[in-house]
Design a protein around this motif. Structure first.
Motif, PDB file in Angstrom:
ATOM      1  N   SER A 137       0.998  -1.263  -0.599  1.00 56.32           N
ATOM      2  CA  SER A 137       0.322  -0.361   0.509  1.00 56.32           C
ATOM      3  C   SER A 137       0.499   1.247   0.149  1.00 56.32           C
ATOM      4  O   SER A 137       0.453   2.262  -0.360  1.00 56.32           O
ATOM      5  N   TYR A 138       1.697   1.236   0.789  1.00 60.97           N
ATOM      6  CA  TYR A 138       2.936   2.029   0.547  1.00 60.97           C
ATOM      7  C   TYR A 138       3.394   2.816  -1.216  1.00 60.97           C
ATOM      8  O   TYR A 138       3.983   3.453  -0.890  1.00 60.97           O
ATOM      9  N   ASP A 139       3.657   1.213  -2.038  1.00 58.51           N
ATOM     10  CA  ASP A 139       4.092   2.250  -3.097  1.00 58.51           C
ATOM     11  C   ASP A 139       4.348   2.894  -3.609  1.00 58.51           C
ATOM     12  O   ASP A 139       4.856   3.661  -4.047  1.00 58.51           O
ATOM     13  N   ARG A 140       3.077   3.453  -3.630  1.00 61.27           N
ATOM     14  CA  ARG A 140       2.281   5.111  -4.812  1.00 61.27           C
ATOM     15  C   ARG A 140       3.476   6.168  -3.871  1.00 61.27           C
ATOM     16  O   ARG A 140       3.248   7.612  -4.627  1.00 61.27           O
ATOM     17  N   VAL A 141       3.662   6.046  -2.718  1.00 58.92           N
ATOM     18  CA  VAL A 141       4.595   6.939  -2.014  1.00 58.92           C
ATOM     19  C   VAL A 141       6.383   6.550  -1.944  1.00 58.92           C
ATOM     20  O   VAL A 141       6.775   7.195  -0.685  1.00 58.92           O
ATOM     21  N   ARG A 142       7.076   5.491  -2.632  1.00 54.40           N
ATOM     22  CA  ARG A 142       8.151   4.658  -2.243  1.00 54.40           C
ATOM     23  C   ARG A 142       8.873   6.282  -2.681  1.00 54.40           C
ATOM     24  O   ARG A 142       9.756   6.160  -1.654  1.00 54.40           O
ATOM     25  N   THR A 143       8.692   7.607  -3.069  1.00 53.06           N
ATOM     26  CA  THR A 143       9.450   9.017  -3.201  1.00 53.06           C
ATOM     27  C   THR A 143       9.646   9.233  -1.972  1.00 53.06           C
ATOM     28  O   THR A 143      10.598   9.596  -1.486  1.00 53.06           O
ATOM     29  N   GLU A 144       8.402  10.255  -1.662  1.00 52.73           N
ATOM     30  CA  GLU A 144       8.923  10.346  -0.618  1.00 52.73           C
ATOM     31  C   GLU A 144       8.886   9.880   0.728  1.00 52.73           C
ATOM     32  O   GLU A 144       9.091  10.552   1.583  1.00 52.73           O
ATOM     33  N   LEU A 145       9.161   8.289   0.708  1.00 54.96           N
ATOM     34  CA  LEU A 145       9.458   8.154   1.528  1.00 54.96           C
ATOM     35  C   LEU A 145      11.000   7.597   2.387  1.00 54.96           C
ATOM     36  O   LEU A 145      11.699   7.765   3.057  1.00 54.96           O
ATOM     37  N   SER A 146      11.621   8.133   0.350  1.00 55.13           N
ATOM     38  CA  SER A 146      12.972   7.915   0.283  1.00 55.13           C
ATOM     39  C   SER A 146      13.568   9.219   1.095  1.00 55.13           C
ATOM     40  O   SER A 146      14.420   9.443   1.818  1.00 55.13           O
ATOM     41  N   ASP A 147      12.613  10.699   0.974  1.00 55.23           N
ATOM     42  CA  ASP A 147      13.033  11.512   1.562  1.00 55.23           C
ATOM     43  C   ASP A 147      13.055  11.189   2.745  1.00 55.23           C
ATOM     44  O   ASP A 147      14.006  12.248   3.728  1.00 55.23           O
ATOM     45  N   ILE A 148      12.288  11.139   3.451  1.00 56.24           N
ATOM     46  CA  ILE A 148      12.182  10.572   5.018  1.00 56.24           C
ATOM     47  C   ILE A 148      12.738  10.258   5.267  1.00 56.24           C
ATOM     48  O   ILE A 148      13.301  10.285   6.703  1.00 56.24           O
TER      49      ILE A 148
END
Length: 369
Positions: free
Chosen positions: A42-53
């Motif tokens: 479910s987190y796949d669509r925000v992988r870029t944002e998670l990388s930033d975090i």
């Protein structure tokens, strides 16, 4: 004793011993562990944002930003200009509020009931614990008593509720007593992800309580793991330092010097009354009950009488599948738990009315801790 300690301090303060391997992670391993929290697709669509975090978290970790939000300690501290964590200051204020309620002569007397079992119908066991049922029996007794209030602390929530943690004690006291702050300043440690620690909510519960009743199962000849976590983290209530500015946070060498110059080991929970109920299946009930009672006595809490300390077996050597049926049938232990609660209620009431005095409180112990 004080002169002896002063001579030791003047002679030499031992340097903190070092030599253990570093637990520090490199960036790749840190980010791997950090992102493991988000493996759900479910987190796949925000992988870029998670990388930033993850980048932000790595920088905080690399800089050891344990307490990113602080303010000056202010008046009442040894070093008013020292930067203290706002988390710690909030915990300190909560304890002071609880202490004020505890000291009110015209207020109700408060009982803290602790369910020490980790079993819950809301997690993998799929069934409530016997400890919780016994705690409910005890609370019903307190609710019937005039002038008493009660609160149930359910430690099973460590295993069943999101974001509930009691992080392990880091054993600062063993380096030097003043390094162990009251309340504990080891958590939260935001750089290590050691947040959402429950103890800052639990400390005021103990401080406000005039009586404490602990109900625990036997887990492998020992207290339950949630109870042991809480016990260890209450070490700061027994000799802990209420002013972290004296040690400039966690300066081990400074803490050693302060202790050797003479430390008074303040007993922050002294004088409260207690009851302990331990139940087992086959072994260990007496030893676990004694262990908990001895711990409470060492912190200078006082037993509420012989009926207030109880160890029993429920369904001795019977199948675990029928353990609640065994409790249903054991009317005697149900009544014994009620009597333990009544004994604590009576002791707390008599203490309030000046009919129950502590003995030996003016005596100085030759060995503090």
């Amino acid at each position: 004793m004080a002169h002896s300690k002063a001579r030791i301090a003047q002679a030499a303060v031992p340097a903190p011993r070092k030599g253990m391997p570093s637990p520090r992670l490199d960036e790749a391993e840190f980010k791997h562990r950090f992102l493991r929290q988000f493996i759900d697709p479910s987190y796949d669509r925000v992988r870029t944002e998670l990388s930033d975090i993850a980048d932000i978290a790595w920088r905080a970790y690399a800089a050891s930003r344990k307490s990113p939000i602080t303010r000056k300690a202010g008046a009442g501290y040894a070093d008013p200009e020292y930067d203290l964590s706002v988390d710690w200051l909030a915990a300190k204020a909560a304890i002071e509020g609880a202490e004020a309620r505890y000291c009110r002569r015209d207020g109700p007397r408060h009982i803290l009931i602790i369910n020490a079992s980790s079993r819950s119908e809301h997690s993998c066991p799929g069934e409530m614990s016997k400890s919780y049922r016994l705690a409910e029996l005890a609370q019903a007794v307190f609710n019937e008593e005039g002038g008493l209030t009660s609160e149930l602390l359910d430690l099973s929530r460590l295993a069943s509720e999101y974001g509930r943690h009691i992080h392990p004690c880091k054993a600062c006291f063993s380096t030097a007593a003043p390094l162990c702050h009251w309340p504990c300043s080891c958590y939260p440690n935001h750089s290590l992800g050691q947040s959402q620690d429950w103890m800052n909510d639990i400390y005021p519960l103990w401080v406000e309580a005039h009586g404490v009743m602990i109900i625990s199962p036997v887990n492998w000849y020992q207290v339950s793991s949630p109870l042991k976590l809480m016990m260890d983290r209450l070490v700061c209530a027994d000799g802990g330092n209420p002013d972290p500015t004296t040690t400039h946070g966690k300066d081990a060498a400074t803490a050693k010097a302060i202790e050797l110059a003479g430390w008074d080991y303040p007993r922050h929970l002294a004088g409260r009354l207690f009851s302990v109920v331990v139940h087992g299946d086959v072994e260990g009930a007496e030893n676990v009950r004694r262990s908990i009672s001895d711990w409470l006595r060492f912190m200078q809490l006082e037993p509420a009488g012989p009926l207030a300390e109880l160890d029993r077996y429920i369904g001795y050597w019977e199948p675990y599948a029928t353990n609640h049926d065994a409790l249903d049938a054991d009317i005697a232990i149900q009544d014994e738990v009620r009597n333990a609660a009544r004994a604590l209620a009576e002791a707390v009431t008599k203490r309030r009315d000046g009919q129950l005095e502590s003995v030996g409180t003016q005596l100085r112990q030759p060995r503090q801790k």
